[in-house]
Write a protein that holds these residues in place. Structure first.
Motif, PDB file in Angstrom:
ATOM      1  N   SER A  69     -40.147  25.559 -44.734  1.00 33.76           N
ATOM      2  CA  SER A  69     -40.453  24.136 -44.558  1.00 33.76           C
ATOM      3  C   SER A  69     -39.376  23.260 -45.178  1.00 33.76           C
ATOM      4  O   SER A  69     -38.990  22.215 -44.627  1.00 33.76           O
ATOM      5  N   ILE A  70     -38.896  23.674 -46.345  1.00 29.39           N
ATOM      6  CA  ILE A  70     -37.881  22.872 -47.036  1.00 29.39           C
ATOM      7  C   ILE A  70     -36.531  22.956 -46.314  1.00 29.39           C
ATOM      8  O   ILE A  70     -35.823  21.956 -46.152  1.00 29.39           O
ATOM      9  N   ILE A  71     -36.189  24.170 -45.857  1.00 30.84           N
ATOM     10  CA  ILE A  71     -34.911  24.362 -45.172  1.00 30.84           C
ATOM     11  C   ILE A  71     -34.872  23.586 -43.857  1.00 30.84           C
ATOM     12  O   ILE A  71     -33.886  22.930 -43.525  1.00 30.84           O
ATOM     13  N   PHE A  72     -35.970  23.670 -43.103  1.00 33.17           N
ATOM     14  CA  PHE A  72     -36.009  23.003 -41.796  1.00 33.17           C
ATOM     15  C   PHE A  72     -36.879  21.746 -41.859  1.00 33.17           C
ATOM     16  O   PHE A  72     -37.794  21.557 -41.065  1.00 33.17           O
ATOM     17  N   ASP A  73     -36.617  20.908 -42.837  1.00 31.49           N
ATOM     18  CA  ASP A  73     -37.416  19.700 -43.038  1.00 31.49           C
ATOM     19  C   ASP A  73     -36.931  18.598 -42.096  1.00 31.49           C
ATOM     20  O   ASP A  73     -36.155  17.718 -42.464  1.00 31.49           O
ATOM     21  N   ASN A  74     -37.380  18.676 -40.850  1.00 37.76           N
ATOM     22  CA  ASN A  74     -37.021  17.645 -39.874  1.00 37.76           C
ATOM     23  C   ASN A  74     -38.187  17.422 -38.925  1.00 37.76           C
ATOM     24  O   ASN A  74     -39.223  18.096 -39.010  1.00 37.76           O
ATOM     25  N   GLU A  75     -38.029  16.503 -37.986  1.00 33.49           N
ATOM     26  CA  GLU A  75     -39.132  16.127 -37.088  1.00 33.49           C
ATOM     27  C   GLU A  75     -39.565  17.279 -36.192  1.00 33.49           C
ATOM     28  O   GLU A  75     -40.749  17.481 -35.960  1.00 33.49           O
ATOM     29  N   VAL A  76     -38.610  18.055 -35.707  1.00 33.03           N
ATOM     30  CA  VAL A  76     -38.937  19.163 -34.815  1.00 33.03           C
ATOM     31  C   VAL A  76     -39.774  20.210 -35.538  1.00 33.03           C
ATOM     32  O   VAL A  76     -40.794  20.680 -35.020  1.00 33.03           O
ATOM     33  N   PHE A  77     -39.341  20.558 -36.756  1.00 34.92           N
ATOM     34  CA  PHE A  77     -40.107  21.559 -37.503  1.00 34.92           C
ATOM     35  C   PHE A  77     -41.497  21.024 -37.860  1.00 34.92           C
ATOM     36  O   PHE A  77     -42.481  21.771 -37.874  1.00 34.92           O
ATOM     37  N   PHE A  78     -41.566  19.716 -38.176  1.00 34.77           N
ATOM     38  CA  PHE A  78     -42.862  19.104 -38.491  1.00 34.77           C
ATOM     39  C   PHE A  78     -43.841  19.292 -37.336  1.00 34.77           C
ATOM     40  O   PHE A  78     -45.021  19.591 -37.545  1.00 34.77           O
ATOM     41  N   LEU A  79     -43.350  19.130 -36.101  1.00 35.04           N
ATOM     42  CA  LEU A  79     -44.213  19.291 -34.939  1.00 35.04           C
ATOM     43  C   LEU A  79     -44.584  20.761 -34.712  1.00 35.04           C
ATOM     44  O   LEU A  79     -45.690  21.068 -34.259  1.00 35.04           O
ATOM     45  N   TRP A  80     -43.624  21.639 -35.018  1.00 30.47           N
ATOM     46  CA  TRP A  80     -43.860  23.063 -34.783  1.00 30.47           C
ATOM     47  C   TRP A  80     -44.662  23.740 -35.895  1.00 30.47           C
ATOM     48  O   TRP A  80     -45.200  24.831 -35.690  1.00 30.47           O
ATOM     49  N   LYS A  81     -44.763  23.131 -37.062  1.00 28.24           N
ATOM     50  CA  LYS A  81     -45.373  23.802 -38.218  1.00 28.24           C
ATOM     51  C   LYS A  81     -46.803  24.266 -37.976  1.00 28.24           C
ATOM     52  O   LYS A  81     -47.153  25.410 -38.327  1.00 28.24           O
ATOM     53  N   PRO A  82     -47.706  23.468 -37.365  1.00 26.57           N
ATOM     54  CA  PRO A  82     -49.068  23.965 -37.096  1.00 26.57           C
ATOM     55  C   PRO A  82     -49.077  25.231 -36.240  1.00 26.57           C
ATOM     56  O   PRO A  82     -49.845  26.158 -36.480  1.00 26.57           O
ATOM     57  N   ALA A  83     -48.186  25.242 -35.225  1.00 21.97           N
ATOM     58  CA  ALA A  83     -48.126  26.422 -34.351  1.00 21.97           C
ATOM     59  C   ALA A  83     -47.610  27.636 -35.097  1.00 21.97           C
ATOM     60  O   ALA A  83     -48.086  28.762 -34.884  1.00 21.97           O
ATOM     61  N   LEU A  84     -46.633  27.435 -35.986  1.00 22.06           N
ATOM     62  CA  LEU A  84     -46.081  28.555 -36.750  1.00 22.06           C
ATOM     63  C   LEU A  84     -47.106  29.128 -37.727  1.00 22.06           C
ATOM     64  O   LEU A  84     -47.233  30.351 -37.881  1.00 22.06           O
ATOM     65  N   ILE A  85     -47.835  28.242 -38.421  1.00 22.98           N
ATOM     66  CA  ILE A  85     -48.871  28.713 -39.352  1.00 22.98           C
ATOM     67  C   ILE A  85     -49.938  29.499 -38.603  1.00 22.98           C
ATOM     68  O   ILE A  85     -50.382  30.563 -39.044  1.00 22.98           O
ATOM     69  N   GLU A  86     -50.334  28.965 -37.457  1.00 20.51           N
ATOM     70  CA  GLU A  86     -51.356  29.645 -36.655  1.00 20.51           C
ATOM     71  C   GLU A  86     -50.835  30.966 -36.099  1.00 20.51           C
ATOM     72  O   GLU A  86     -51.586  31.938 -35.956  1.00 20.51           O
ATOM     73  N   THR A  87     -49.538  31.013 -35.808  1.00 16.57           N
ATOM     74  CA  THR A  87     -48.939  32.255 -35.325  1.00 16.57           C
ATOM     75  C   THR A  87     -48.992  33.344 -36.393  1.00 16.57           C
ATOM     76  O   THR A  87     -49.238  34.518 -36.087  1.00 16.57           O
ATOM     77  N   LEU A  88     -48.781  32.966 -37.663  1.00 18.09           N
ATOM     78  CA  LEU A  88     -48.908  33.934 -38.758  1.00 18.09           C
ATOM     79  C   LEU A  88     -50.321  34.501 -38.805  1.00 18.09           C
ATOM     80  O   LEU A  88     -50.518  35.706 -39.010  1.00 18.09           O
ATOM     81  N   LEU A  89     -51.312  33.620 -38.610  1.00 17.76           N
ATOM     82  CA  LEU A  89     -52.707  34.068 -38.601  1.00 17.76           C
ATOM     83  C   LEU A  89     -52.963  35.016 -37.434  1.00 17.76           C
ATOM     84  O   LEU A  89     -53.640  36.044 -37.582  1.00 17.76           O
ATOM     85  N   VAL A  90     -52.418  34.684 -36.260  1.00 14.87           N
ATOM     86  CA  VAL A  90     -52.587  35.539 -35.082  1.00 14.87           C
ATOM     87  C   VAL A  90     -51.953  36.907 -35.315  1.00 14.87           C
ATOM     88  O   VAL A  90     -52.523  37.944 -34.948  1.00 14.87           O
ATOM     89  N   LEU A  91     -50.783  36.929 -35.930  1.00 20.93           N
ATOM     90  CA  LEU A  91     -50.121  38.202 -36.231  1.00 20.93           C
ATOM     91  C   LEU A  91     -50.962  39.053 -37.167  1.00 20.93           C
ATOM     92  O   LEU A  91     -51.090  40.270 -36.989  1.00 20.93           O
ATOM     93  N   LEU A  92     -51.567  38.419 -38.169  1.00 21.53           N
ATOM     94  CA  LEU A  92     -52.420  39.152 -39.101  1.00 21.53           C
ATOM     95  C   LEU A  92     -53.636  39.736 -38.384  1.00 21.53           C
ATOM     96  O   LEU A  92     -53.980  40.915 -38.563  1.00 21.53           O
ATOM     97  N   LEU A  93     -54.276  38.920 -37.547  1.00 18.14           N
ATOM     98  CA  LEU A  93     -55.437  39.395 -36.788  1.00 18.14           C
ATOM     99  C   LEU A  93     -55.039  40.505 -35.822  1.00 18.14           C
ATOM    100  O   LEU A  93     -55.791  41.472 -35.622  1.00 18.14           O
ATOM    101  N   ALA A  94     -53.858  40.368 -35.230  1.00 20.56           N
ATOM    102  CA  ALA A  94     -53.394  41.393 -34.282  1.00 20.56           C
ATOM    103  C   ALA A  94     -53.147  42.719 -34.989  1.00 20.56           C
ATOM    104  O   ALA A  94     -53.479  43.791 -34.460  1.00 20.56           O
TER     105      ALA A  94
END
Length: 353
Positions: A69-94
């Protein structure tokens, strides 16, 4: 709720981050969450004299997420962050779904005692996991779509509020399904008895009606009115056993973990609408036919209010009979064999017409 509270310690660092990230700058939020995880890890280790690896793992994952989050602290990453967090959860469930669900049970067992999991429960658990995987994956796809094709307001709704709505609907559906399944199992499962009338197993209704001769308990109720007449029900023509014949006022199986009196009131309400009555147990006996073997509990009652009676789905007709009328139809395939046996051996001795 108690289970969630017991599982809470391992999730606290992540929950703290999710809460404070909504109103604090990213660097501050991640720093507070990581600090919280470290302090929690140390305190629980000192108190319990055992290091909690799950809290440590949670904190490490937060550190990685925070670093990104700190490295890619910009508008694009801000928009993508919910999807990335949820992707981590999906990977764990998978990982849990496609490898071994014992990973999750091991984690749960760290905070609470886990009973032995049956094969049926494992299958049901895997179904729920698969449903969650599909829901989360579809939600991630919607977030990505909203980033490039919808307004910021729609992105905010889809990435946040919509997820809560989806999970809320899923949880409510699960509660309803579980309630329906529980009621169905309670009604359909019947206890199996040995020769000493002790419960040794359970089975469904089809299994006790297929000629297996597994002894199972049932209730019969005979309803009298003030005139001394007896109420009989005509069985539905759709019944597999003795269709279209006249039978006891009420009859049905005793479900597993159900008392005879409770089964009697349940069946009386379902079959003839009878709710207010005082039953009296007068006899019990074992009845064996070509397809089943029953321990029959015979009850009688007298009612004053006949207006409460109404036909249930499995009953074609209700009628009041005199003793003479029943005698005149015996042996003519008019009544069920159970009714004729109980009339001649039990009711005839107590029925004062």
């Amino acid at each position: 709720m108690k289970i969630l509270l017991k599982l809470l310690p391992g999730l606290l660092p992540l929950l703290v981050y999710i809460i404070i990230d909504s109103f604090l700058p990213p660097k501050t939020a991640i720093s507070v969450a990581i600090s919280f995880g470290i302090i929690q890890f140390v305190l629980i280790g000192i108190i319990k004299k055992q290091w909690d690896k799950f809290i440590l793992l949670d904190t490490v994952l937060l550190s990685l997420l925070g670093g990104i989050s700190i490295i890619f602290d910009n508008e694009v990453f801000f928009l993508w962050k919910p999807a990335l967090i949820e992707t981590l959860l999906v990977l764990l469930l998978a990982i849990i779904y496609f490898t071994n669900i014992n990973i999750l049970f091991k984690w749960m067992g760290h905070y609470m005692e886990i009973p032995e999991i049956t094969e049926e429960q494992t299958i049901e658990f895997r179904k729920n996991l698969l449903t969650l995987l599909i829901l989360f994956t579809l939600h991630i796809a919607l977030i990505v779509f909203s980033i490039y094709n919808l307004s910021h307001e729609w992105w905010a709704f889809i990435s946040g509020v919509l997820l809560y709505i989806i999970m809320g609907v899923w949880l409510i559906a699960q509660l309803i399904i579980n309630k329906i399944n529980l009621n169905y199992r309670k009604k359909e499962l019947v206890p199996i008895l040995n020769d000493q009338l002790q419960i040794i197993n359970v089975a469904n209704r089809d299994e006790v009606h297929n000629g297996s001769k597994m002894l199972h308990p049932v209730v019969h109720l005979y309803v009298f009115n003030n005139e001394g007449n007896l109420l009989l029900q005509k069985r539905s023509n759709k019944k597999e056993i003795q269709p279209g014949k006249w039978d006891a006022s009420v009859g049905g199986h005793i479900a597993y973990n159900e008392k005879p009196e409770d089964a009697l009131f349940r069946e009386a309400k379902e079959e003839i609408g009878l709710k207010k009555f005082i039953p009296q147990l007068i006899h019990h006996y074992i009845w064996e036919s070509q397809i089943e073997k029953e321990l029959v509990f015979v009850f009688v009652t007298k009612i004053l209010d006949q207006n409460q009676l109404k036909l249930g789905k499995e009953v074609n007709e209700l009628r009041w009979w005199t003793k003479k009328e029943i005698f005149s139809q015996l042996g003519k395939q008019f009544f069920t064999p159970n009714l004729e046996y109980e009339f001649l051996n039990i009711l005839d001795k107590i029925w004062k017409s």
